[in-house]
Design an enzyme around this catalytic site. Structure first.
Site, PDB file in Angstrom:
ATOM      1  CB  SER A 143      -0.907   0.037   1.235  1.00 50.90           C
ATOM      2  OG  SER A 143      -1.762  -1.079   1.266  1.00 50.90           O
TER       3      SER A 143
HETATM    4  N1  SAH Z   1      -0.879  -4.789   3.967  1.00 47.38           N
HETATM    5  C1  SAH Z   1      -0.095  -5.077   2.780  1.00 47.38           C
HETATM    6  C2  SAH Z   1      -0.785  -4.634   1.498  1.00 47.38           C
HETATM    7  C3  SAH Z   1      -1.549  -5.710   1.014  1.00 47.38           C
HETATM    8  S1  SAH Z   1      -2.390  -5.663  -0.526  1.00 47.38           S
HETATM    9  C4  SAH Z   1       1.288  -4.501   2.852  1.00 47.38           C
HETATM   10  O1  SAH Z   1       1.602  -3.775   3.806  1.00 47.38           O
HETATM   11  O2  SAH Z   1       2.098  -4.791   1.969  1.00 47.38           O
HETATM   12  C5  SAH Z   1      -3.729  -6.734  -0.001  1.00 47.38           C
HETATM   13  C6  SAH Z   1      -3.327  -8.139   0.349  1.00 47.38           C
HETATM   14  O3  SAH Z   1      -4.504  -8.823   0.762  1.00 47.38           O
HETATM   15  C7  SAH Z   1      -2.754  -8.954  -0.819  1.00 47.38           C
HETATM   16  O4  SAH Z   1      -1.513  -9.485  -0.445  1.00 47.38           O
HETATM   17  C8  SAH Z   1      -3.791 -10.068  -1.033  1.00 47.38           C
HETATM   18  O5  SAH Z   1      -3.213 -11.295  -1.438  1.00 47.38           O
HETATM   19  C9  SAH Z   1      -4.401 -10.167   0.358  1.00 47.38           C
HETATM   20  N2  SAH Z   1      -5.743 -10.763   0.414  1.00 47.38           N
HETATM   21  C10 SAH Z   1      -6.771 -10.638  -0.451  1.00 47.38           C
HETATM   22  N3  SAH Z   1      -7.841 -11.321  -0.010  1.00 47.38           N
HETATM   23  C11 SAH Z   1      -7.478 -11.901   1.176  1.00 47.38           C
HETATM   24  C12 SAH Z   1      -8.160 -12.738   2.119  1.00 47.38           C
HETATM   25  N4  SAH Z   1      -9.419 -13.142   1.946  1.00 47.38           N
HETATM   26  N5  SAH Z   1      -7.476 -13.123   3.229  1.00 47.38           N
HETATM   27  C13 SAH Z   1      -6.191 -12.734   3.435  1.00 47.38           C
HETATM   28  N6  SAH Z   1      -5.502 -11.950   2.573  1.00 47.38           N
HETATM   29  C14 SAH Z   1      -6.142 -11.530   1.452  1.00 47.38           C
END
Ligand code: SAH
Length: 236
Positions: free
Chosen positions: A81
């Site tokens: 993000s």
């Molecule tokens: N917080 C992260 C940004 C993540 S982007 C950081 O600091 O880098 C969103 C993430 O959510 C992705 O890695 C995606 O694979 C994950 N995601 C999507 N759906 C999900 C679910 N149902 N459970 C867990 N993770 C999920």
């Protein structure tokens, strides 16, 4: 698969200075100033972003992008993000030291490391086994990024993490069609959920406070654009 690991280091010694240079620290200070200009006010949040070396969450060849205020691809179609978004969500979450926090969407692990600056008790769950394995390896290679009590899980976080519930704070870092009921159930009384809610093209940041067993208050904030929350109570 559920994997748990934690480091033995004290939370105040999270970051190993040798992994971080003056140049990186200067770039972080400039980034934090830019976030302050954009309206982030909470000094504990700004302090956390000033401490966590975001470049360690990038592949070395992309390190130059780490201190720009933008999201960046981390593979598997996902992104780390934007720093403003991390600061904004963390500010809304109002984490107090000692509170138990669940992050849904570990991704690169950066937001998890920021949360660990505010409380030693953070569980984070990632759906993609590829990202989970990569991030786990990265954090194992940098144990100073983790505080005692950090736990990483691989699974569908739209269902929360029942075996570790309840949580005082839950942060979702992917865009959901609606707040998943399982996450609401896993909040303590007085607990808060911060989650982007909307369609695929844009989502509104929502904070839900559990005031009593069945009483929830919803507040709405700015528009953002996140990758979709997948899974049973996400987009599928
Ligand atoms: N917080 C992260 C940004 C993540 S982007 C950081 O600091 O880098 C969103 C993430 O959510 C992705 O890695 C995606 O694979 C994950 N995601 C999507 N759906 C999900 C679910 N149902 N459970 C867990 N993770 C999920």
């Amino acid at each position: 698969m559920h994997l748990l690991f934690s480091s033995l280091l004290h939370p105040t010694r999270l970051i190993q200075p040798s992994a971080d240079t003056y140049r990186h620290r200067g770039q972080r200070r400039a980034l934090v100033e830019a976030l302050r200009q954009r309206g982030i006010r909470d000094e504990r949040v700004l302090g956390a972003l000033a401490v966590v070396p975001r470049h360690l969450f990038f592949a070395p060849e992309f390190e130059a992008h780490a201190y720009q205020d933008k999201a960046f691809p981390i593979g598997e179609g996902q992104t780390i993000s934007q720093p403003y978004t991390v600061a904004y969500q963390t500010e809304l979450l109002r984490v107090q030291p000692g509170q138990r926090v669940l992050e849904v969407g570990t991704g690169s692990g950066y937001q998890c490391a920021v949360l660990l600056q505010l409380t030693p008790s953070v569980c984070s769950i990632e759906l993609s086994s590829v990202l989970f394995a990569r991030t786990r390896q990265r954090l194992l290679g940098q144990p100073e990024l983790l505080a005692t009590g950090a736990e990483l899980y691989c699974g569908d976080g739209s269902l929360g993490l029942p075996q570790r519930a309840p949580f005082e704070r839950i942060l979702v870092t992917a865009g959901a069609p609606a707040p998943p009921p399982a996450l609401l159930r896993q909040l303590t009384a007085g607990g808060q959920l911060v989650i982007p809610v909307g369609d695929a093209s844009s989502q509104r940041m929502v904070r839900i406070t559990r005031e009593s067993e069945a009483g929830f208050v919803r507040e709405e904030f700015e528009q953002f654009r996140f990758v979709p929350l997948k899974g049973q109570e996400g987009w599928g």
